[in-house]
Enzyme design. Structure first.
Site, PDB file in Angstrom:
ATOM      1  N   LYS A 133      -6.609  -2.060   5.168  1.00  0.00           N
ATOM      2  CA  LYS A 133      -5.366  -2.806   5.416  1.00  0.00           C
ATOM      3  C   LYS A 133      -4.208  -1.824   5.283  1.00  0.00           C
ATOM      4  CE  LYS A 133      -6.381  -7.574   4.138  1.00  0.00           C
ATOM      5  NZ  LYS A 133      -6.055  -8.705   3.259  1.00  0.00           N
ATOM      6  N   GLU A 175      -6.255  -5.924 -10.822  1.00  0.00           N
ATOM      7  CA  GLU A 175      -7.205  -6.049  -9.707  1.00  0.00           C
ATOM      8  C   GLU A 175      -8.651  -5.834 -10.179  1.00  0.00           C
ATOM      9  OE1 GLU A 175      -6.373  -7.274  -6.933  1.00  0.00           O
ATOM     10  OE2 GLU A 175      -4.249  -6.806  -6.599  1.00  0.00           O
ATOM     11  N   LYS A 213     -15.194  -4.160  -3.998  1.00  0.00           N
ATOM     12  CA  LYS A 213     -14.267  -4.261  -2.866  1.00  0.00           C
ATOM     13  C   LYS A 213     -14.938  -3.740  -1.601  1.00  0.00           C
ATOM     14  CE  LYS A 213     -10.063  -4.235  -0.710  1.00  0.00           C
ATOM     15  NZ  LYS A 213      -8.654  -4.038  -0.732  1.00  0.00           N
ATOM     16  N   ARG A 227     -13.941 -12.015   2.509  1.00  0.00           N
ATOM     17  CA  ARG A 227     -12.822 -11.134   2.101  1.00  0.00           C
ATOM     18  C   ARG A 227     -11.669 -11.957   1.521  1.00  0.00           C
ATOM     19  NH1 ARG A 227     -10.457  -5.624   5.046  1.00  0.00           N
ATOM     20  NH2 ARG A 227      -9.050  -5.128   3.337  1.00  0.00           N
ATOM     21  N   ASN A 231      -8.347 -12.689  -2.571  1.00  0.00           N
ATOM     22  CA  ASN A 231      -7.001 -13.241  -2.783  1.00  0.00           C
ATOM     23  C   ASN A 231      -6.909 -14.111  -4.035  1.00  0.00           C
ATOM     24  OD1 ASN A 231      -6.079 -12.047  -0.431  1.00  0.00           O
ATOM     25  ND2 ASN A 231      -6.830 -13.752   0.816  1.00  0.00           N
ATOM     26  N   HIS A 254       2.934  -5.226  -9.021  1.00  0.00           N
ATOM     27  CA  HIS A 254       2.011  -6.112  -8.289  1.00  0.00           C
ATOM     28  C   HIS A 254       0.901  -6.681  -9.196  1.00  0.00           C
ATOM     29  CE1 HIS A 254      -0.377  -7.589  -4.917  1.00  0.00           C
ATOM     30  NE2 HIS A 254      -1.419  -6.947  -5.422  1.00  0.00           N
TER      31      HIS A 254
HETATM   32  N1  NAD Z   1      -3.697  -2.299   1.559  1.00  0.00           N
HETATM   33  C1  NAD Z   1      -4.159  -3.027   0.576  1.00  0.00           C
HETATM   34  O1  NAD Z   1      -5.274  -3.555   0.620  1.00  0.00           O
HETATM   35  C2  NAD Z   1      -3.298  -3.219  -0.638  1.00  0.00           C
HETATM   36  C3  NAD Z   1      -3.792  -3.908  -1.753  1.00  0.00           C
HETATM   37  C4  NAD Z   1      -2.977  -4.011  -2.873  1.00  0.00           C
HETATM   38  C5  NAD Z   1      -1.710  -3.456  -2.882  1.00  0.00           C
HETATM   39  N2  NAD Z   1      -1.257  -2.818  -1.771  1.00  0.00           N
HETATM   40  C6  NAD Z   1       0.069  -2.181  -1.757  1.00  0.00           C
HETATM   41  O2  NAD Z   1       0.033  -1.115  -2.689  1.00  0.00           O
HETATM   42  C7  NAD Z   1       1.335  -0.899  -3.232  1.00  0.00           C
HETATM   43  C8  NAD Z   1       1.226  -0.892  -4.729  1.00  0.00           C
HETATM   44  O3  NAD Z   1       0.351   0.155  -5.079  1.00  0.00           O
HETATM   45  P1  NAD Z   1       0.602   1.025  -6.384  1.00  0.00           P
HETATM   46  O4  NAD Z   1       0.653   0.136  -7.563  1.00  0.00           O
HETATM   47  O5  NAD Z   1      -0.357   2.143  -6.363  1.00  0.00           O
HETATM   48  O6  NAD Z   1       2.104   1.494  -6.155  1.00  0.00           O
HETATM   49  P2  NAD Z   1       2.751   2.894  -5.792  1.00  0.00           P
HETATM   50  O7  NAD Z   1       2.065   3.601  -4.713  1.00  0.00           O
HETATM   51  O8  NAD Z   1       4.192   2.582  -5.601  1.00  0.00           O
HETATM   52  O9  NAD Z   1       2.515   3.723  -7.141  1.00  0.00           O
HETATM   53  C9  NAD Z   1       3.107   3.286  -8.335  1.00  0.00           C
HETATM   54  C10 NAD Z   1       3.955   4.395  -8.974  1.00  0.00           C
HETATM   55  O10 NAD Z   1       3.070   5.340  -9.561  1.00  0.00           O
HETATM   56  C11 NAD Z   1       3.391   6.650  -9.072  1.00  0.00           C
HETATM   57  N3  NAD Z   1       2.146   7.385  -9.099  1.00  0.00           N
HETATM   58  C12 NAD Z   1       1.066   7.234  -8.302  1.00  0.00           C
HETATM   59  N4  NAD Z   1       0.071   8.023  -8.719  1.00  0.00           N
HETATM   60  C13 NAD Z   1       0.536   8.700  -9.792  1.00  0.00           C
HETATM   61  C14 NAD Z   1      -0.050   9.630 -10.691  1.00  0.00           C
HETATM   62  N5  NAD Z   1      -1.328  10.015 -10.579  1.00  0.00           N
HETATM   63  N6  NAD Z   1       0.726  10.123 -11.682  1.00  0.00           N
HETATM   64  C15 NAD Z   1       1.998   9.703 -11.847  1.00  0.00           C
HETATM   65  N7  NAD Z   1       2.597   8.795 -11.060  1.00  0.00           N
HETATM   66  C16 NAD Z   1       1.859   8.303 -10.038  1.00  0.00           C
HETATM   67  C17 NAD Z   1       3.997   6.421  -7.724  1.00  0.00           C
HETATM   68  O11 NAD Z   1       4.810   7.495  -7.325  1.00  0.00           O
HETATM   69  C18 NAD Z   1       4.806   5.157  -7.984  1.00  0.00           C
HETATM   70  O12 NAD Z   1       6.030   5.484  -8.620  1.00  0.00           O
HETATM   71  C19 NAD Z   1       2.211  -2.015  -2.692  1.00  0.00           C
HETATM   72  O13 NAD Z   1       2.954  -1.526  -1.615  1.00  0.00           O
HETATM   73  C20 NAD Z   1       1.197  -3.061  -2.226  1.00  0.00           C
HETATM   74  O14 NAD Z   1       1.707  -3.854  -1.179  1.00  0.00           O
HETATM   75  C21 NAD Z   1      -2.029  -2.670  -0.666  1.00  0.00           C
END
Ligand code: NAD
Length: 353
Positions: A133, A175, A213, A227, A231, A254
């Site tokens: 996705k 998650e 997943k 799938r 949710n 999230h």
């Molecule tokens: N495509 C999908 O199936 C799916 C599923 C769930 C969420 N999402 C999307 O994912 C996003 C949320 O993901 P997330 O929580 O990873 O957010 P993100 O990518 O914004 O990462 C969270 C924070 O952690 C930092 N970060 C990442 N890795 C790091 C590391 N190793 N060390 C230090 N800092 C680090 C990032 O720079 C950011 O500030 C949202 O945009 C959401 O819509 C997509």
């Protein structure tokens, strides 16, 4: 369409990634990072995989706002300026923001270029990087523009998590909890015994959650059936996340919102005679122990319900949920009455965290 490859669990020597890169030795490579993953993860990656030393680096701001059409325009332009072709490789090094953004840019550039995900946040490792996705936000709606386009592979390297802030670990763990609850009773048993959620204890659990997943998306890539069970916690959780973005000076993450959503949706599962009261209390007890409450005004029901109705997973004007039939087994396309949704929100509101 790309083929769906199994997750490769990469250890210190990055063997799986290096093997894949052999197929791209005569191709261009670009690594997409945000400011944090450039700072904390890129050096580690290049130290282990010097084959990538010549890759272009595209950097975006470390914020959800980078998931935008404007940034896509910029990335498409940079790919064009650098003469990238569809057989060249885009490497997403970051959390879910980076894999959603980079995946979408790859899906659309020259009708689809090769890409891989190297997820660096827990949430991306167990969820966002797997299943293809991709997308960006548009007109204040999350993930409104996107596609399902699979990465060539996903490489998970647990050491990246050492620099991830504790709150981000908790968010990703939301998650993981969901994975156990919807698909693996044994995993839930392991999770509920944890006294604290820290990366030291996560390696096997992350592996199990990824496999869940992967198995689910393999059998239903386009979310026609099973799938949808992914949710669970998300209908109400997403409404709480949206509410928090508009009403809280420092919005929730999230996975934190999904944890609140799981309290409400396990409450609904109990009230509709699917799981027992003890099951619900166990789920609620674990979340209350580890997460902070995300508060909302009870007078704001209508805005929460409105968000749920607009959920892009709904196909009619009804509230459509994925719930728990029992711990480790989820069901989907369950219509839930508005009154019961409100009751679950009141229940959450009244819990002392
Ligand atoms: N495509 C999908 O199936 C799916 C599923 C769930 C969420 N999402 C999307 O994912 C996003 C949320 O993901 P997330 O929580 O990873 O957010 P993100 O990518 O914004 O990462 C969270 C924070 O952690 C930092 N970060 C990442 N890795 C790091 C590391 N190793 N060390 C230090 N800092 C680090 C990032 O720079 C950011 O500030 C949202 O945009 C959401 O819509 C997509």
């Amino acid at each position: 369409m790309n083929s769906l490859n199994p997750v490769a669990f990469v250890d210190q020597d990055f063997t799986e990634l290096k093997t894949l890169l052999e197929n791209y030795h005569d191709k261009k490579q670009v690594i997409l990072v945000d400011t944090n993953t450039k700072k904390y993860c890129l050096t580690l990656l290049l130290e282990h995989v010097p084959e990538l030393n010549h890759a272009e680096i595209f950097q975006v701001a470390a914020e959800e706002n980078s998931k935008s059409m404007e940034i896509c325009f910029d990335l498409w332009k940079r790919l064009t300026d650098n003469n990238f072709n569809r057989n060249d490789l885009l490497i997403n090094l970051g959390g879910g923001m980076i894999s959603d953004l980079g995946g979408f840019v790859a899906a659309t550039y020259k009708r689809g270029m090769d890409y891989i995900n190297i997820p660096t946040s827990l949430l991306a490792q167990v969820d966002a990087s797997i299943g293809g996705k991709t997308g960006v936000n548009f007109h204040h709606f999350k993930n409104l523009i996107g596609s399902i386009y699979l990465p060539k592979s996903v490489f998970i390297f647990n050491d990246f998590l050492t620099t991830l802030p504790k709150r981000q670990i908790l968010s990703g763990f939301g998650e993981v909890i969901k994975s156990g609850l919807i698909a693996d009773k044994e995993l839930w048993k392991e999770i509920k015994q944890l006294d604290e959620i820290s990366i030291g204890q996560l390696t096997d659990i992350v592996k199990d959650a990824c496999q869940i997943k992967l198995d689910i998306v393999k059998s239903d890539l386009h979310e026609k059936s099973i799938r949808k069970t992914l949710n669970f916690g998300h209908t109400i959780g997403h409404a709480i996340e949206t509410y928090s973005m508009s009403n809280h000076p420092s919005p929730c993450f999230h996975g934190e919102a999904i944890a609140m959503g799981m309290i409400c949706e396990s409450y609904i599962s109990w009230k509709t005679n699917k799981i027992t009261q003890e099951d619900h209390q166990e789920i609620e007890g674990f979340i209350v122990k580890h997460y902070a409450k995300i508060d909302f005004d009870l007078n704001d029901f209508s805005s929460l319900l409105e968000t749920m109705k607009k959920d892009k997973k709904n196909i009619s004007n009804e509230y459509n949920f994925s719930l728990l039939d029992e711990i480790g087994l989820a069901c989907f396309d369950v219509k839930v009455e508005e009154e019961l949704i409100k009751e679950s929100l009141v229940h959450l509101h009244n819990i002392n965290f």
